[in-house]
Design a protein around this motif. Structure first.
Motif, short mmCIF file in Angstrom:
data_model
loop_
_atom_site.label_atom_id
_atom_site.label_comp_id
_atom_site.label_asym_id
_atom_site.label_seq_id
_atom_site.Cartn_x
_atom_site.Cartn_y
_atom_site.Cartn_z
N SER A 44 44.16 35.01 36.62
CA SER A 44 45.27 35.90 36.30
C SER A 44 46.26 35.94 37.46
O SER A 44 46.43 36.98 38.12
N ASP A 83 38.70 33.92 40.15
CA ASP A 83 39.93 34.57 39.73
C ASP A 83 41.06 34.40 40.75
O ASP A 83 40.83 34.39 41.96
N ASP A 85 43.64 36.59 40.79
CA ASP A 85 44.32 37.85 40.51
C ASP A 85 45.39 38.14 41.56
O ASP A 85 45.11 38.25 42.76
#
Length: 493
Positions: A44, A83, A85
């Motif tokens: 993300s 991830d 993020d």
């Protein structure tokens, strides 16, 4: 999960500064570029910058510095470990320059895969130090050292690099060779993405139109006989040969799995010989004598088809990987591995592979690099598919295997094998001297630590304990944000 756009990020301003495309969360194109090859990893990033030049990379890094964003990089997606993020993801897939010089070298952009380079080199009778999967990127594989199916003959891929075009973490566009920016040249060969974003690499090719090689598969009932024969056979192999053996649990109904191998326990012996074909066939005779093969694909082959030796998966899948480097492979270790991962053990691993190292790989190159652990004799790799109900069983089984190999484990790992992001995991990729130098160089070339989710940790802040034990290192890998360049896909080298 697609994140919500950050209202404080002026991505429109970044779009004005780059020729490529800035992809925001929720927009078409974002998900495809942000999704890694390993589908077990959900990414993300705050945005994806699809760059088309080194200047685009520089602008993206300067934007990240101004906004306090960490930076990650991917091309084919094989190097993303966890991830992203909140990171700015620089996607280099459109850097697709590929020029083969018939006199024996090539220049390739960061978006080029090995399969393309090999196809364009083949008409000139040339080959490159590819990994076991030609579907991975040339740049990401090479910056991680590059240990492939000819490593004993040709050494690491990074040993053949002439030059890098790179944008360092400070946003500067540089060219690194053994003469110009020698410290950077040292660190980019083996240091992965810690120092900057490589946009192109120039490397020497090898005159090798064909090899004698392939894979031999036998039923799992012959696992003990084959592994012990292979172990003894390896000890006398000259450096013109590179080999591995794998215990396979290949499922039924999966595209790409040959029907004779599906749904049963089998053993694969991989072999690549760069010398005379007749001599290669003679050398391989003891393996053919162990058992009647299910499939025997070992023979002369065009070098461009080298991916058939390991037949690694091309399509993305949710994967788990564990890696160990071994000092030796005595008979008692082979027996111990068969007890926990052989036929009838209910091993959840898709593959348990042992690669022989040594040969040219064990020799330091003429120009030193950050590639470590050249003294390891073998590499043990566990690969599984993270689907219910296997996910928990894979990690538990990997711990059992780690206990079995512990007396022969060097404690090191190879950067391109498995997910080794995070301070503890990265520390296992390098010896203390190399890690210290890479860290110093990262602080010099990336003072804002934009690439802090890359392959080298910053110096340990006061009050924060350093990761030293293997158990803590494994936990660090599981929680780390990402790597920053393409690694090998599952079951690669």
């Amino acid at each position: 999960m697609t994140p919500s756009p950050r209202p404080d990020l002026d991505l429109a301003a970044l779009q004005e500064r780059v020729t490529g495309r800035v992809h925001r969360p929720g927009e078409a194109g974002y998900t495809g570029l942000a999704t890694p090859w390993n589908l077990a990893v959900a990414t993300s990033p705050a945005a994806v910058v699809e760059v088309v030049s080194a200047d685009d990379v520089s602008e993206a890094l300067l934007f990240a510095a101004a906004n306090g964003l960490p930076v990650a990089v991917q091309s084919t997606g094989h190097g993303i470990a966890s991830d992203l993020d909140g990171a700015l993801l620089i996607h280099t897939g459109r850097l697709d320059e590929c020029t083969v010089h018939p006199e024996g070298w090539a220049r390739v952009g960061a978006g080029v895969r090995w399969a393309r380079l090999l196809a364009e080199a083949a008409p000139h009778g040339l080959a490159g130090p590819v990994g076991s999967a030609p579907d991975v990127g040339v740049v990401g594989y090479t910056t991680g050292g590059g240990i492939g199916p000819l490593a004993r003959t040709w050494g690491a891929a990074s040993d053949r690099v002439r030059a890098f075009d790179v944008v360092t973490g400070d946003g500067m566009v540089r060219r690194a060779t053994a003469v110009d920016e020698p410290d950077l040249f040292w660190g980019l060969r083996g240091g992965k993405g810690a120092l900057g974003v490589v946009t192109a690499v120039e490397l020497d090719l090898v005159p090798q139109a064909e090899v004698y090689g392939g894979a031999l598969y036998v039923d799992g009932a012959h696992a003990a006989a084959m592994l012990h024969t292979w172990r003894e056979w390896c000890r006398g192999l000259p450096p013109e040969a590179t080999t591995s053996v794998a215990l396979l649990n290949l499922p039924e109904g999966v595209p790409g799995v040959p029907p004779p191998l599906a749904g049963r326990f089998t053993v694969a012996v991989r072999f690549v010989w760069t010398g005379d074909h007749g001599r290669g066939a003679e050398l391989f005779t003891p393996l053919r004598a162990v058992a009647e093969p299910i499939i025997d694909m070992v023979g002369p082959m065009p070098f461009a088809q080298i991916g058939m030796v390991h037949a690694d998966p091309v399509d993305p899948l949710p994967a788990s990987e564990y890696n160990h480097l071994l000092r030796d492979l005595p008979a008692e270790l082979v027996d111990a591995l068969l007890e926990v991962a052989g036929p009838g053990t209910s091993s959840p691993q898709l593959m348990v592979e042992i690669r022989q190292l040594g040969g040219a790989l064990a020799k330091e190159p003429a120009v030193p690099s950050a590639v470590c652990h050249r003294d390891a004799a073998y590499c043990l790799e566990l690969v599984g598919v993270l689907v219910p109900p296997l996910a928990e069983a894979l990690a538990a089984h990997a711990r059992v295997v780690a206990e079995v190999v512990a007396p022969w484990d060097t404690g090191g790992v190879l950067p391109n094998f498995g997910a080794h992001a995070g301070a503890g995991g990265v520390a296992r990729c390098y010896d203390d001297v190399t890690l210290a130098r890479l860290t110093e160089l990262a602080e010099r070339y990336d003072p804002a630590r934009l690439l802090r989710i890359g392959q080298v940790p910053p110096r340990t802040p006061a009050g924060v304990p350093a990761v030293t034990s293997p158990d803590v290192a494994v936990a660090a890998v599981a929680e780390a944000p990402a790597t920053t360049a393409d690694e090998e896909p599952t079951a690669q080298g």
